[in-house]
Design a protein around this motif. Structure first.
Motif, PDB file in Angstrom:
ATOM      1  N   GLY A  23       0.389   0.123  14.497  1.00 45.30           N
ATOM      2  CA  GLY A  23       0.603   1.484  14.025  1.00 45.30           C
ATOM      3  C   GLY A  23       1.253   1.518  12.661  1.00 45.30           C
ATOM      4  N   ARG A  24       2.217   0.640  12.446  1.00 48.79           N
ATOM      5  CA  ARG A  24       2.899   0.609  11.154  1.00 48.79           C
ATOM      6  C   ARG A  24       1.954   0.147  10.048  1.00 48.79           C
ATOM      7  NH1 ARG A  24       7.970  -3.252  10.629  1.00 48.79           N
ATOM      8  NH2 ARG A  24       6.324  -4.802  10.249  1.00 48.79           N
ATOM      9  N   VAL A  25       1.106  -0.846  10.358  1.00 42.89           N
ATOM     10  CA  VAL A  25       0.156  -1.351   9.366  1.00 42.89           C
ATOM     11  C   VAL A  25      -0.853  -0.260   8.994  1.00 42.89           C
ATOM     12  CG1 VAL A  25      -1.626  -3.067   8.919  1.00 42.89           C
ATOM     13  CG2 VAL A  25       0.425  -3.717  10.180  1.00 42.89           C
ATOM     14  N   ILE A  26      -1.335   0.476  10.000  1.00 38.91           N
ATOM     15  CA  ILE A  26      -2.295   1.553   9.728  1.00 38.91           C
ATOM     16  C   ILE A  26      -1.651   2.650   8.895  1.00 38.91           C
ATOM     17  CG2 ILE A  26      -3.663   3.390  10.778  1.00 38.91           C
ATOM     18  CD1 ILE A  26      -4.215   1.502  13.113  1.00 38.91           C
ATOM     19  N   ARG A  27      -0.417   3.026   9.221  1.00 39.73           N
ATOM     20  CA  ARG A  27       0.278   4.057   8.443  1.00 39.73           C
ATOM     21  C   ARG A  27       0.467   3.623   6.995  1.00 39.73           C
ATOM     22  NH1 ARG A  27       3.407   4.501  13.173  1.00 39.73           N
ATOM     23  NH2 ARG A  27       5.062   3.237  12.220  1.00 39.73           N
ATOM     24  N   ALA A  28       0.816   2.361   6.813  1.00 41.67           N
ATOM     25  CA  ALA A  28       0.994   1.852   5.446  1.00 41.67           C
ATOM     26  C   ALA A  28      -0.322   1.884   4.675  1.00 41.67           C
ATOM     27  CB  ALA A  28       1.557   0.429   5.497  1.00 41.67           C
ATOM     28  N   GLU A  29      -1.413   1.510   5.347  1.00 39.77           N
ATOM     29  CA  GLU A  29      -2.717   1.510   4.687  1.00 39.77           C
ATOM     30  C   GLU A  29      -3.151   2.927   4.316  1.00 39.77           C
ATOM     31  OE1 GLU A  29      -6.382   0.160   3.159  1.00 39.77           O
ATOM     32  OE2 GLU A  29      -4.492  -0.866   3.600  1.00 39.77           O
ATOM     33  N   LEU A  30      -3.000   3.863   5.242  1.00 48.48           N
ATOM     34  CA  LEU A  30      -3.396   5.242   4.966  1.00 48.48           C
ATOM     35  C   LEU A  30      -2.538   5.850   3.860  1.00 48.48           C
ATOM     36  CD1 LEU A  30      -4.095   6.661   8.548  1.00 48.48           C
ATOM     37  CD2 LEU A  30      -5.708   5.737   6.877  1.00 48.48           C
ATOM     38  N   SER A  31      -1.252   5.523   3.867  1.00 44.67           N
ATOM     39  CA  SER A  31      -0.369   6.018   2.813  1.00 44.67           C
ATOM     40  C   SER A  31      -0.803   5.482   1.457  1.00 44.67           C
ATOM     41  CB  SER A  31       1.073   5.595   3.109  1.00 44.67           C
ATOM     42  OG  SER A  31       1.946   5.979   2.065  1.00 44.67           O
ATOM     43  N   TRP A  32      -1.184   4.205   1.430  1.00 40.41           N
ATOM     44  CA  TRP A  32      -1.635   3.594   0.174  1.00 40.41           C
ATOM     45  C   TRP A  32      -2.952   4.216  -0.296  1.00 40.41           C
ATOM     46  CZ3 TRP A  32      -5.916   0.284  -0.802  1.00 40.41           C
ATOM     47  CH2 TRP A  32      -5.899  -0.338  -2.060  1.00 40.41           C
ATOM     48  N   VAL A  33      -3.873   4.401   0.627  1.00 40.72           N
ATOM     49  CA  VAL A  33      -5.192   4.938   0.267  1.00 40.72           C
ATOM     50  C   VAL A  33      -5.090   6.386  -0.192  1.00 40.72           C
ATOM     51  CG1 VAL A  33      -7.425   5.627   1.221  1.00 40.72           C
ATOM     52  CG2 VAL A  33      -6.514   3.365   1.737  1.00 40.72           C
ATOM     53  N   LEU A  34      -4.329   7.190   0.520  1.00 44.82           N
ATOM     54  CA  LEU A  34      -4.297   8.619   0.240  1.00 44.82           C
ATOM     55  C   LEU A  34      -3.359   8.987  -0.905  1.00 44.82           C
ATOM     56  CD1 LEU A  34      -4.355  10.002   3.889  1.00 44.82           C
ATOM     57  CD2 LEU A  34      -6.255   9.758   2.284  1.00 44.82           C
ATOM     58  N   ARG A  35      -2.618   8.018  -1.425  1.00 41.51           N
ATOM     59  CA  ARG A  35      -1.752   8.294  -2.569  1.00 41.51           C
ATOM     60  C   ARG A  35      -2.327   7.798  -3.889  1.00 41.51           C
ATOM     61  NH1 ARG A  35       4.400   6.900  -0.379  1.00 41.51           N
ATOM     62  NH2 ARG A  35       4.506   8.599   1.152  1.00 41.51           N
ATOM     63  N   ARG A  36      -3.452   7.110  -3.823  1.00 41.13           N
ATOM     64  CA  ARG A  36      -4.061   6.638  -5.066  1.00 41.13           C
ATOM     65  C   ARG A  36      -4.601   7.824  -5.850  1.00 41.13           C
ATOM     66  NH1 ARG A  36      -4.981   1.185  -5.636  1.00 41.13           N
ATOM     67  NH2 ARG A  36      -6.503   1.633  -7.263  1.00 41.13           N
ATOM     68  N   PRO A  37      -4.203   7.979  -7.102  1.00 41.98           N
ATOM     69  CA  PRO A  37      -4.622   9.158  -7.883  1.00 41.98           C
ATOM     70  C   PRO A  37      -6.136   9.318  -7.967  1.00 41.98           C
ATOM     71  CG  PRO A  37      -2.813   8.038  -8.987  1.00 41.98           C
ATOM     72  CD  PRO A  37      -3.229   7.155  -7.849  1.00 41.98           C
ATOM     73  N   ARG A  38      -6.886   8.212  -8.144  1.00 38.85           N
ATOM     74  CA  ARG A  38      -8.328   8.372  -8.289  1.00 38.85           C
ATOM     75  C   ARG A  38      -8.997   8.787  -6.991  1.00 38.85           C
ATOM     76  NH1 ARG A  38     -10.149   2.273  -9.837  1.00 38.85           N
ATOM     77  NH2 ARG A  38      -9.377   1.151  -8.013  1.00 38.85           N
ATOM     78  N   ASN A  39      -8.434   8.376  -5.853  1.00 41.61           N
ATOM     79  CA  ASN A  39      -8.974   8.847  -4.578  1.00 41.61           C
ATOM     80  C   ASN A  39      -8.740  10.340  -4.417  1.00 41.61           C
ATOM     81  OD1 ASN A  39      -9.656   6.214  -4.057  1.00 41.61           O
ATOM     82  ND2 ASN A  39      -8.076   5.863  -2.533  1.00 41.61           N
ATOM     83  N   LEU A  40      -7.551  10.786  -4.798  1.00 42.30           N
ATOM     84  CA  LEU A  40      -7.240  12.214  -4.699  1.00 42.30           C
ATOM     85  C   LEU A  40      -8.107  13.025  -5.656  1.00 42.30           C
ATOM     86  CD1 LEU A  40      -3.338  12.037  -4.472  1.00 42.30           C
ATOM     87  CD2 LEU A  40      -4.965  12.412  -2.617  1.00 42.30           C
ATOM     88  N   LEU A  41      -8.323  12.498  -6.854  1.00 40.25           N
ATOM     89  CA  LEU A  41      -9.179  13.206  -7.815  1.00 40.25           C
ATOM     90  C   LEU A  41     -10.617  13.280  -7.316  1.00 40.25           C
ATOM     91  CD1 LEU A  41      -7.871  11.836 -11.236  1.00 40.25           C
ATOM     92  CD2 LEU A  41      -7.629  14.163 -10.345  1.00 40.25           C
TER      93      LEU A  41
END
Length: 288
Positions: A23-41
């Motif tokens: 669970g912690r690994v998945i949360r860390a991965e999702l946090s990393w993916v969803l905070r990347r500026p180009r992904n958000l853009l």
């Protein structure tokens, strides 16, 4: 010495952890993916696209029947056709591009930045690492498709008009069933993009260059589209992932023409299985 072997007991705090909490690994991965500026853009751009299409349609009107895409011609006063049309347009290039970009960052990007080695040495497990990366890619896929569908539905109802839609068969569906058709189209499109993500993830496992992943994934889809247009290769069409992508418009028929949709799901499932199996096998043998 006396026929017995001595064993040194490590303090409990010094014992190496066998595996990190999933669970912690998945949360860390999702946090990393969803905070990347180009992904958000990218997500913001995909959300804005149905608004742009709906605004243009409202200002200029829809083309006459037979002079443009069939779904675009059916959009006059038929707002809930907009999200399905938007999904059909974006799944040919923009959605695969965003999916490939995230999959490229997942493994090839980590390798290029020098952080993949640490992940491979960490107490996570390589199979679990691939699964976690796949969850990150799938999350972006679902968000992208969902945002297009929601943005298209809201824009269609507010800007284009209508409180349901007239199907391509001529029947009228009320708001609830019409939204169900939009959800069906979004789910089908998400499975197709998940297939693209699985293949891109496999490519990402064998290279340190994210741009190579994007070029292979998107370039492969373009090649599929070109080969589909050649009558001599009609026998090869069942192999192409893109073979049934335009059948997403079948959700607007009454009843739904499900044959091509089901074939597309089966084909995408095969690509997901092959892509994830390849990514797992490649990561299991990857040098640290």
């Amino acid at each position: 010495m006396n026929g017995t072997t001595s064993r040194v007991e490590l303090p409990s705090g010094a014992r190496q952890r066998e595996s990190a909490p999933l669970g912690r690994v998945i949360r860390a991965e999702l946090s990393w993916v969803l905070r990347r500026p180009r992904n958000l853009l990218a997500l913001l751009g995909l959300t804005a696209l149905p608004v742009l299409i709906g605004t243009v349609v409202a200002l200029t009107g829809t083309p006459a029947a037979g002079s443009g895409p069939r779904l675009l011609s059916a959009m006059a006063g038929n707002g809930l056709v907009l999200p399905v049309f938007s999904l059909m347009m974006t799944q040919n290039l923009l959605l695969p591009l965003v999916t490939a970009m995230v999959a490229a960052d997942a493994l090839a990007g980590e390798s290029a930045n020098g952080t993949l080695r640490g992940l491979l040495l960490a107490p996570v497990g390589r199979v679990r690492l691939v699964a976690v990366k796949a969850i990150g890619v799938l999350t972006v896929v679902v968000l992208a498709v969902g945002l297009i569908a929601v943005s298209g539905a809201v824009t269609g109802l507010v800007v284009v008009g209508g409180d349901g839609f007239v199907t391509l068969s001529g029947t009228t569906l009320s708001l609830g069933p019409a939204l169900g058709r939009v959800a069906m189209a979004a789910g089908w499109c998400a499975v197709q993009m998940a297939a693209v993500g699985a293949v891109a993830l496999a490519v990402s496992a064998v290279t340190d260059h994210p741009l190579v992943v994007m070029a292979v994934a998107v370039g492969g889809l373009i090649v599929f589209g070109v080969l589909e247009a050649l009558p001599a290769l009609e026998w090869l069409k069942p192999v192409f992932l893109t073979a049934d992508w335009y059948s997403i418009g079948n959700v607007l028929s009454d009843p739904v023409r499900s044959a091509d949709l089901l074939t597309g799901l089966w084909r995408a499932g095969c690509y997901i299985l092959v892509g994830m199996s390849a990514a797992t096998a490649l990561m299991a043998t990857k040098d640290t």
